[in-house]
Design a protein around this motif. Structure first.
Motif, short mmCIF file in Angstrom:
data_model
loop_
_atom_site.label_atom_id
_atom_site.label_comp_id
_atom_site.label_asym_id
_atom_site.label_seq_id
_atom_site.Cartn_x
_atom_site.Cartn_y
_atom_site.Cartn_z
N LEU A 66 0.83 -1.21 0.00
CA LEU A 66 0.00 0.00 0.00
C LEU A 66 0.86 1.25 0.00
O LEU A 66 0.54 2.24 -0.67
CB LEU A 66 -0.93 0.01 1.22
CG LEU A 66 -1.85 1.23 1.28
CD1 LEU A 66 -2.88 1.19 0.16
CD2 LEU A 66 -2.55 1.33 2.62
N GLU A 79 3.71 1.60 -1.38
CA GLU A 79 4.20 1.76 -2.76
C GLU A 79 3.09 2.33 -3.65
O GLU A 79 3.32 3.24 -4.46
CB GLU A 79 4.68 0.42 -3.30
CG GLU A 79 5.17 0.48 -4.74
CD GLU A 79 5.48 -0.90 -5.30
OE1 GLU A 79 5.78 -1.82 -4.51
OE2 GLU A 79 5.40 -1.07 -6.53
N VAL A 80 1.89 1.79 -3.51
CA VAL A 80 0.78 2.23 -4.36
C VAL A 80 0.40 3.67 -4.04
O VAL A 80 0.15 4.48 -4.94
CB VAL A 80 -0.44 1.30 -4.17
CG1 VAL A 80 -1.65 1.84 -4.91
CG2 VAL A 80 -0.11 -0.10 -4.64
N ALA A 97 0.80 5.93 -7.15
CA ALA A 97 -0.45 6.11 -7.89
C ALA A 97 -1.38 7.15 -7.27
O ALA A 97 -2.22 7.70 -7.97
CB ALA A 97 -1.20 4.77 -7.98
N LEU A 113 -6.57 8.72 -7.23
CA LEU A 113 -6.05 7.89 -8.33
C LEU A 113 -6.16 8.62 -9.66
O LEU A 113 -5.26 8.57 -10.49
CB LEU A 113 -6.82 6.57 -8.41
CG LEU A 113 -6.37 5.62 -9.53
CD1 LEU A 113 -4.97 5.06 -9.24
CD2 LEU A 113 -7.35 4.48 -9.73
N ILE A 170 -7.29 0.42 -7.65
CA ILE A 170 -6.31 0.57 -6.57
C ILE A 170 -5.99 -0.80 -5.96
O ILE A 170 -4.82 -1.14 -5.73
CB ILE A 170 -6.85 1.54 -5.47
CG1 ILE A 170 -6.89 2.97 -6.03
CG2 ILE A 170 -5.99 1.47 -4.22
CD1 ILE A 170 -7.65 3.95 -5.15
N ILE A 201 -3.81 -2.83 -8.36
CA ILE A 201 -2.40 -2.43 -8.32
C ILE A 201 -1.76 -2.92 -7.01
O ILE A 201 -0.63 -3.42 -6.99
CB ILE A 201 -2.25 -0.90 -8.45
CG1 ILE A 201 -2.85 -0.43 -9.78
CG2 ILE A 201 -0.79 -0.49 -8.36
CD1 ILE A 201 -2.96 1.10 -9.90
N LEU A 202 -2.52 -2.80 -5.92
CA LEU A 202 -2.02 -3.28 -4.62
C LEU A 202 -1.73 -4.78 -4.68
O LEU A 202 -0.70 -5.24 -4.18
CB LEU A 202 -3.06 -2.97 -3.53
CG LEU A 202 -2.77 -3.56 -2.15
CD1 LEU A 202 -1.47 -3.01 -1.58
CD2 LEU A 202 -3.94 -3.25 -1.20
N ALA A 212 1.49 -5.47 -6.28
CA ALA A 212 2.62 -5.13 -5.40
C ALA A 212 2.81 -6.20 -4.32
O ALA A 212 3.93 -6.55 -3.97
CB ALA A 212 2.37 -3.76 -4.76
N SER A 248 -0.45 -4.49 -13.55
CA SER A 248 -0.11 -4.41 -12.13
C SER A 248 0.77 -5.56 -11.67
O SER A 248 1.30 -5.52 -10.58
CB SER A 248 -1.39 -4.37 -11.29
OG SER A 248 -2.14 -5.53 -11.51
N LYS A 251 2.36 -1.12 -13.11
CA LYS A 251 1.64 -0.10 -12.34
C LYS A 251 2.03 -0.21 -10.87
O LYS A 251 2.13 -1.34 -10.38
CB LYS A 251 0.12 -0.31 -12.44
CG LYS A 251 -0.47 -0.37 -13.83
CD LYS A 251 -1.93 -0.81 -13.73
CE LYS A 251 -2.53 -1.19 -15.06
NZ LYS A 251 -3.87 -1.81 -14.90
N PRO A 252 2.17 0.87 -10.13
CA PRO A 252 2.06 2.24 -10.60
C PRO A 252 3.30 2.63 -11.37
O PRO A 252 4.42 2.28 -10.96
CB PRO A 252 1.93 3.04 -9.30
CG PRO A 252 2.62 2.21 -8.27
CD PRO A 252 2.41 0.79 -8.68
#
Lengths: 159, 120
Positions: A18, A20-21, A25, A75, A97, A100-101, A104, B83, B104-105
């Protein structure tokens, strides 16, 4: 252990992911609060499955409806004076979101859980209800100024 | 020059378009599709110069889109904006003919670095 990781390792990966996101972003930082197992009522958010050969979890982000609106606007890089996003666009953005999380998090746990596959995100309204089979681990966070919760849904009977 | 953005998130399609413009490619025209099936239809009707595709989408994934295009003999340039990008996915993407894979990001600089050699 769930898919080769302890719950605390999953939660750490979620919190680091989170961070990082948020930086990459959403243009903000995060502040971790406490971890617990009681999802708050009145939340909305999105979750997504990560499933591998050794089990799986669902991870998510939840906030108040106003918090979801704020996260979606962050975002999209919207100006403060811009009008409110309609609910379907808030849901779409919060799902992204979480998407993307999840990417990661997957990168962070790759060594311990190399076979994980990501599902597609789903938006929800209302509390996430733990059951006899399903436990929910929660990490309270602040994303910029938005109070939110990271959710990890996992089986109680751990592999 | 036409760029087809393929992503099941409207928000992400909007973000990618804005980032492409911010990366210095302001004069490009954009087409949109929300999955691989829709993208194939767009490509057949109005061929783009470049496709920027997500990987994980309903109906048809990004990699299946790329494979379907190549199976039709279509050599359109394709890059992934996704992602997740583990080494196995990257290998599969490049073996299948992708030009780049952005995670992404992403920053405007990383997008610019990927697009410049493709669009110049």
């Amino acid at each position: 252990m769930i898919a080769g990781l302890a719950i605390s390792d999953w939660m750490a990966a979620l919190e680091q992911g989170l961070d990082e996101v948020a930086g990459g972003a959403l243009g903000c930082t995060t502040i971790a609060g406490g971890r617990h197992e009681t999802p708050a009522p009145g939340m909305a958010g999105a979750y997504l499955s990560l499933v591998g050969s050794n089990g799986g979890v669902q991870l998510g982000v939840a906030s108040s409806p106003g918090g979801c609106q704020a996260l979606a606007r962050a975002l999209l890089g919207m100006e403060p004076g811009a009008g409110a996003l309609p609910p379907e666009e808030v849901a779409d953005a919060v799902c992204e979101i979480v998407n993307i999380l999840a990417g990661a998090v997957k990168a962070r746990v790759r060594e311990q859980a190399p076979s994980l596959q990501m599902g597609l995100p789903t938006f929800f309204h209302g509390p996430v209800q733990p059951t006899e089979k399903l436990a929910v681990s929660v990490s309270d966070v602040k994303i910029g100024g938005v109070a939110a919760a990271l959710l990890l849904l996992h089986p109680r009977h751990r592999v | 020059m036409q760029i087809l953005i393929v992503d099941d998130s409207k928000a992400m399609r909007s973000i990618v378009m804005r980032a492409v413009r911010q990366a210095g490619f302001a004069s490009l025209n954009f087409q949109e599709a929300s999955n691989g099936v829709e993208a194939l239809k767009v490509v057949r009707e109005s061929p783009p110069d470049l496709i920027l595709a997500d990987w994980n989408m309903p109906e048809m994934t990004g990699i299946d889109l790329l494979k379907a295009l190549r199976a039709e003999g279509n050599a359109v340039k394709v890059g992934f904006v996704t992602s997740e990008s583990d080494p196995a996915m990257r290998d599969l993407a490049f073996q299948s003919g992708a030009l780049f894979m952005i995670t992404k990001p992403f920053s405007p600089d990383s997008l610019k670095a990927a697009l410049e050699p493709v669009l110049s």
